[in-house]
Design an enzyme around this catalytic site. Structure first.
Site, mmCIF file in Angstrom:
data_model
loop_
_atom_site.group_PDB
_atom_site.id
_atom_site.type_symbol
_atom_site.label_atom_id
_atom_site.label_comp_id
_atom_site.label_asym_id
_atom_site.label_seq_id
_atom_site.Cartn_x
_atom_site.Cartn_y
_atom_site.Cartn_z
ATOM 1 N N VAL A 135 36.689 38.106 34.521
ATOM 2 C CA VAL A 135 36.372 37.697 33.151
ATOM 3 C C VAL A 135 37.454 38.113 32.167
ATOM 4 O O VAL A 135 37.856 37.343 31.290
ATOM 5 C CB VAL A 135 35.012 38.275 32.713
ATOM 6 C CG1 VAL A 135 34.725 37.938 31.250
ATOM 7 C CG2 VAL A 135 33.890 37.761 33.604
ATOM 8 N N GLY A 136 37.940 39.338 32.317
ATOM 9 C CA GLY A 136 38.866 39.907 31.340
ATOM 10 C C GLY A 136 40.123 39.091 31.122
ATOM 11 O O GLY A 136 40.600 38.961 29.989
ATOM 12 N N HIS A 137 40.662 38.505 32.183
ATOM 13 C CA HIS A 137 41.920 37.779 31.996
ATOM 14 C C HIS A 137 41.705 36.477 31.222
ATOM 15 O O HIS A 137 42.584 36.039 30.478
ATOM 16 C CB HIS A 137 42.618 37.540 33.342
ATOM 17 C CG HIS A 137 42.134 36.370 34.126
ATOM 18 N ND1 HIS A 137 41.001 36.428 34.903
ATOM 19 C CD2 HIS A 137 42.626 35.108 34.261
ATOM 20 C CE1 HIS A 137 40.818 35.256 35.496
ATOM 21 N NE2 HIS A 137 41.778 34.437 35.120
ATOM 22 N N LYS A 188 18.539 40.537 40.242
ATOM 23 C CA LYS A 188 19.912 40.875 40.632
ATOM 24 C C LYS A 188 19.872 41.364 42.070
ATOM 25 O O LYS A 188 18.863 41.901 42.539
ATOM 26 C CB LYS A 188 20.474 41.975 39.732
ATOM 27 C CG LYS A 188 21.990 42.011 39.661
ATOM 28 C CD LYS A 188 22.530 40.963 38.708
ATOM 29 C CE LYS A 188 24.017 41.151 38.464
ATOM 30 N NZ LYS A 188 24.527 40.212 37.446
ATOM 31 N N VAL A 210 40.825 43.513 33.425
ATOM 32 C CA VAL A 210 41.291 42.129 33.270
ATOM 33 C C VAL A 210 41.159 41.377 34.600
ATOM 34 O O VAL A 210 42.052 40.693 35.046
ATOM 35 C CB VAL A 210 42.743 42.076 32.734
ATOM 36 C CG1 VAL A 210 42.770 42.469 31.273
ATOM 37 C CG2 VAL A 210 43.682 42.978 33.544
ATOM 38 N N GLY A 211 39.986 41.539 35.205
ATOM 39 C CA GLY A 211 39.700 40.846 36.455
ATOM 40 C C GLY A 211 39.151 39.456 36.201
ATOM 41 O O GLY A 211 39.695 38.688 35.416
#
Length: 385
Positions: free
Chosen positions: A204-206, A100, A201-202
């Protein structure tokens, strides 16, 4: 830990790479093989590349661009995230190790072409030991820029032969893990009629919200960024929005999905979830457990925890597929298997009387140990080791 200074393969002005190597006498998954501190004065780049393990192959993991409070905080995040990638890639069945990178700064203010290309040179200097991709604060277009300086980058745009937005299969994989959790807890692989809270809800969340709404779940969301909330509202006006995570925890959820930054599952959060009767925790965020022991507290409270690096591996499956020439349907089919692996982890955990997070660690470590042992088999024309 020894400090070895190694120049970049194509050194830009002002570039200095300090490479730290750790002892390799532990089991696969212990320690870090290499940490690179990257500084390019001309572009303002300050970055850290952490290679946790190459037991299974080159280390694959995204680049996080974030305004860390200190270099120490950035280093800690890079070390934790890279370790998680080793376990994630192992459990996903990929022939890839874990790494990473983090770039220190505000991506909305500090990011520029020169900085990304300088970073690409550092990636190139590792000559394939580390392959980068998108993460928080970096996007497909950034990978296209980085790729101008290195071949060891995935998550590029389809126009450049890449896989595109890896958030798509990340969310799909989390949804598969959530379906498996529902199967294990309620006997049916569906969230229909359940109340699911999504924190963040960025990127991935959305997408996850879309899967949940289509499956018939009642969805409650929160996000500190108004633009992210407005995007979800526009696509799914039936979704309920609350002010913050504290309010979300009090929303009497069946499922809690942390989809923002790590460390979301603190002692206080777990206590709140248990107090309101939440049955499942399954989300996209990396390193959700704030400290060792949280996984046992979840189990003791009767909360089924789907290990984060298991269910959020759809994204790395997507970008890994790009290495051999991207095919979306092939990658999606691989991500669908997250459902089966999640059920396997729950079965192992119940059989051994351990939390699912421990069962997942053991399975990942077993694969790293067994495959890395193959290096003792000498192939014709090669050197041992």
């Amino acid at each position: 830990m020894t400090d070895v200074q190694t120049p970049a393969t194509h050194p830009a002005p002002g570039v200095l790479s300090r490479i730290f190597r750790t002892e390799q006498d532990g089991a696969p998954g212990d320690g870090h093989e290499q940490v690179v501190l990257c500084h390019d004065r001309s572009s303002g780049l300050k970055a850290i590349i952490a290679i946790h393990s190459t037991a299974l192959g080159p280390a694959l993991g995204g680049t996080r661009f974030f305004p860390y409070a200190s270099e120490e905080a950035a280093l800690e995040d890079a070390l934790n995230l890279s370790r998680g990638m080793s376990y994630k890639n192992a459990l996903a069945g990929l022939d890839l190790g874990g790494g990473k990178a983090v770039i220190i700064g505000d991506p909305n203010k500090d990011k520029n072409e020169a900085m990304l290309r300088a970073y690409g040179r550092f990636v190139e200097s590792l000559r394939g030991r580390y392959i980068t991709a998108c993460d928080v604060g970096t996007y497909v277009q950034d990978m296209d820029v980085i790729a101008r300086e290195t071949e060891f980058v995935t998550g590029r745009s389809p126009e450049h032969g890449g896989a595109g937005d890896s958030s798509i299969l990340t969310a799909f994989g989390v949804f598969q893990g959530m379906r498996a959790s529902a199967q294990a807890r309620w006997g049916q692989p569906t969230l229909r009629g359940k109340r699911v809270g999504v924190a963040g809800v960025g990127k991935v969340g959305h997408y996850l919200v879309g899967h949940l709404v289509a499956d018939g779940a009642t969805v409650v969301v929160t996000d500190p960024f108004e633009a992210a909330v407005n995007r979800v509202r526009a696509a799914h006006p039936e979704v309920e929005v609350v002010a913050d995570t504290a309010a979300l925890l009090q929303a009497e959820l069946d499922v809690y999905a942390p989809c923002a930054l790590g460390g979301a599952l603190t002692d206080d959060v777990v206590a709140a979830l248990g107090g309101f009767g939440t049955s499942i925790v399954c989300g996209a965020a990396n390193n959700q457990l704030s400290h060792p022991g949280v996984e046992k507290d979840l189990a003791d409270r009767g909360i089924l925890y789907a290990p984060d690096y298991l269910v959020n591996s759809g994204g790395v499956i997507q970008v890994a597929d790009e290495i051999d020439g991207f095919n979306f349907e092939r990658a999606k089919n691989k991500a669908t298997k997250i459902f089966d692996t999640t059920l396997e982890i729950f079965t192992r955990a119940a059989s051994d009387g351990i939390p699912p997070a421990v069962a997942a660690d053991r399975l990942a470590e077993k694969r790293m140990r067994e495959i890395s042992a193959l290096r003792t088999v000498l192939l014709p024309g090669s050197r041992r080791g």
